[in-house]
Structures are given as C-alpha cells and as structure tokens.
Scaffold this active site. Sequence first.
Site, PDB file in Angstrom:
ATOM      1  N   ASP A 118       1.077  -1.315   0.344  1.00 42.30           N
ATOM      2  CA  ASP A 118       0.049  -0.056   0.486  1.00 42.30           C
ATOM      3  C   ASP A 118       0.667   0.493  -0.011  1.00 42.30           C
ATOM      4  OD1 ASP A 118       1.087  -0.365   2.881  1.00 42.30           O
ATOM      5  OD2 ASP A 118      -1.293  -0.121   3.660  1.00 42.30           O
ATOM      6  N   GLU A 185      -0.594  -2.259   5.152  1.00 44.40           N
ATOM      7  CA  GLU A 185       0.186  -2.366   6.602  1.00 44.40           C
ATOM      8  C   GLU A 185      -0.004  -1.611   7.144  1.00 44.40           C
ATOM      9  OE1 GLU A 185       2.943  -1.057   8.654  1.00 44.40           O
ATOM     10  OE2 GLU A 185       3.215  -0.328   6.657  1.00 44.40           O
ATOM     11  N   GLU A 186      -0.413   0.085   6.286  1.00 44.23           N
ATOM     12  CA  GLU A 186      -0.693   1.447   7.091  1.00 44.23           C
ATOM     13  C   GLU A 186      -1.911   1.389   7.589  1.00 44.23           C
ATOM     14  OE1 GLU A 186       1.629   3.223   6.710  1.00 44.23           O
ATOM     15  OE2 GLU A 186       2.936   3.314   5.274  1.00 44.23           O
TER      16      GLU A 186
HETATM   17 ZN   LIG Z   1       4.671   3.767   6.739  1.00 41.38          ZN
HETATM   18 ZN   LIG Z   2       5.930   1.512   5.662  1.00 40.37          ZN
END
Ligand SMILES: [Zn+2]
Ligand SMILES: [Zn+2]
Length: 451
Positions: A118, A185-186
Amino acid sequence: MSAPHRLRLQPVPAPDIMRGTMKLTCSFLLGILAACAWAQTSSLTAEVETVYPDAHALYLDLHQTPELSSHEIQTATKVASKLRDLGYTVTEHVGGTGVVAILKNGAGPTVMLRTELDGLPVEEKTGLVYASKVHTKDDSGRDVPVMHACGHDLHMASLAATAAIMAHSKSAWHGTLVLIGQPAEETISGAKRMIEDGLMTRFPKPDIAVSMHVGNTLPAGQIGVGPGYRFSNADSLRITIYGKGGHGSMPNSTIDPIVIAARVVTTLQTIVSREVKPGEVAVITVGYIQAGTKNNIIPDHAELGLTVRSYKPEVRQQMLAAIDRMTKAEASAAGATQEPKIEHLEATDAVYNDPALAQRLQGVLESALGKDRVVRDEPGMASEDFSYFTAQGVPSFYFSLGGADPGKYAEAKAAGTTLPSNHSPLFAPDVDPALHMGIEAEVAALRNLLH
Ligand SMILES: [Zn+2]
Ligand SMILES: [Zn+2]
C-alpha cells in the site's frame, strides 16, 4: 571487500628456516579467503545485475501508480503476474488484495519473505520526474493524493527481483519459499486479514519469516540489523469529547468542547513526563483535533486522534489507563454532562527479532555483503503489523534498508539535522543503491535460511 568475519588465522611460531614459507603460506591463504569472499559478493552482485533493469522498471511503475490501503488492486495484480511468470504458484485475494506465491524446491525449511503493497494519502513534493500525481477517493469519499511515501514500492521491486534470482538458482537452496504481498500495512489490518483468511493453514506454514523496511536513517548501500525489539506496540485511539454547542458570543451558555480538547492535549503530555518510569520507552502523540465549522459557533463535540507507542506490555497498559482517566477527568472538570467516548481503533504488537536468528543472519549478511555494509540498528518507534505473523509462532527477522542519498546523509549528519522521514511528501529513497542492496540482502538471507 572484507573476509568472512569468523575466519581468523593465528600466526604460529615456526623454525627460522620455515618462517619465509609460513609467511608466504599465510598470505596465500588470506589471499584465498579474501578472494572467496570477493567471489561470493561479486557473484551475488552479478546475479542482481541480471534482474536489476526489470526491478527498476517495476519500481518506477509502482511509484507512479500508488494505491491506498485495502485498495491495492492494480498493485497486487502486477506483483502476482510477475511472480506467476517466474513459475511461482500464486494465489490472489488472500485477506482482501493479498498475494501468496509459493516455490517448492525439495525437502527443507519453509521461509516466508514479505512485502507490503500500500501507499499513503500524501501529496508527493519530491520534484522527481517519476513523482506520483495520483489522486483518488478515500474510504470517506474525500479526494486525496496518493504517494508511496513509505517506500513499499521499493520493497515490492526488491521482492520481485529476489523471487527471480531464487527461481533461477534452485541448485543454491532447497525447501519452500513463500512470498507474500501484504495489503493494508499502513492501517495495521492487512496481516491480520491474511491470517484470518488462512495464510498459515491454506499455505505451508513458515518456519521463519523475513521482512525489511527502507528508510532515511541509514545511507543507501547499508543495512541495519539487531536482536530483540525493532518496532513498538502501537495503539490508535479516537476520543470524542462532548460539550454543549451555542453562539460564539455567549460562551456562558455553552460547554466548549474545544477548550476541553485543548486541555486534554496538554494534560496527556504529563503521562510520559510524570507517570511512566524514566527510561521506559513511551510516546503519546495527538495527531489531529477536529471540531467546529465556523468562527462564531461553539460546536457540541470535538474529536482527537492519538497514537500511543511502547515496547513493554505493562507500560502500554499504564498509558492507556492514564489516557482514559485524564480525558474523563478533564471533561468532568469542565462540567460536561456526557462522558467522552474513547475508542480503540487499531492496535499492533511490537516487532521482535528472534535474538539467535538475528545473530546468525548478521554474520551471514556480513559475509555476503561486506562487513562495512552491515551496521547495528537501534530499535525504532514506528510500528508494523508484521508482528501478527510472529504471533503465529513464527520466529522472525526484520532488518532496515538504508535509503538515504549517501552525500545528503553525510551532510545532514554533519549539520545535526535529519532527512525527510517515511511518510513525508519529500521522502525519496536513493533508488539504485538501495534497491541493489535490498535484493542482495534478501537473497543472501533466504539462501542461508533455505540451506
Ligand atoms: Zn508507513
Ligand atoms: Zn512502511
């Protein structure tokens, strides 16, 4: 090039007549050792060169087409098709847009390498010719710019090149290689969703998991390794403070939630400075305050967004309890009739490197890359949902990849300043040395673990 660090030749006493020969033999052996290390390093460098043009092209493409967390549709398709073309068995849509690619190569351990997919809602201001110009709608329908401001594009390009080298050199390793492209992930949600969708049960369960992250705290061309804590526990909170709205000219008829919110921000600063034991790792940041619509209206509520970071579980609990107590007390002190709402939105555990594994791989990477290119890395306060994989009983190794232009890094160090960090609109890794190093380090670690 440095020789493998474990090999040391001790000079031994020798009769006079032999000393000349001994010296010759020793320097001959040292020469061979240095040559072996050089050969190992240079053959890896040569292997990287064969896949580098593709990796660089993929990087440029991904950099210009970033997608927000959980919306990595084109990104996942590109990563999946690269890996499928290399002969990997690829499954898409694992936990949303997640990609799992498997290459079986006989008996042996199962090792997982992970990249994130992402980008972030950040407007790129690097001025690079390949800067992202992408805009999209976020989940609330707002138009937002999108940028790979965390460097996940570099991680993907590195993983794809590593995948190619591993597929082309099956005589150099054995076991099962599991490559994953993790979404979101963010927002600290993608790893969890992949696990809930059977990452550890539908696919071979890894014996070891590896991941890396690029950043400007090291110059490009170096990696940072270390045992134990790498990243912190992270808790995201949303606090809604309820007041009583009214006319801005008549504050006496209102309970002003903006004033309460301002006091909460200040009072929360005393948790780390006054309540947590000095020396413990603890951070509380209020990242946003949102309230009101117009200068002469006192709104009826205000919202705060917090991130709370720690290493130790007991410090984490202490801070969360203090935030709850202080926020409610400030609202009560202002006469608010409704208690603030405190929502725990996202949380992730600290990323922890298995100490024995970290020590082993430090030696491996020093031998493969050169000792001067591997440095001891201090733990950081960023957070990562990679810990979800570790929590499945998978020992892990997470290392840092230098991304800073070495010249700018040296200048900043001399001036006592820092370069733009990940998530900055100015974050721009020095791609060539960083990507070369990322690929070399991943291949070296995987070949050792799959030996
Ligand atoms: Zn990040
Ligand atoms: Zn990262």
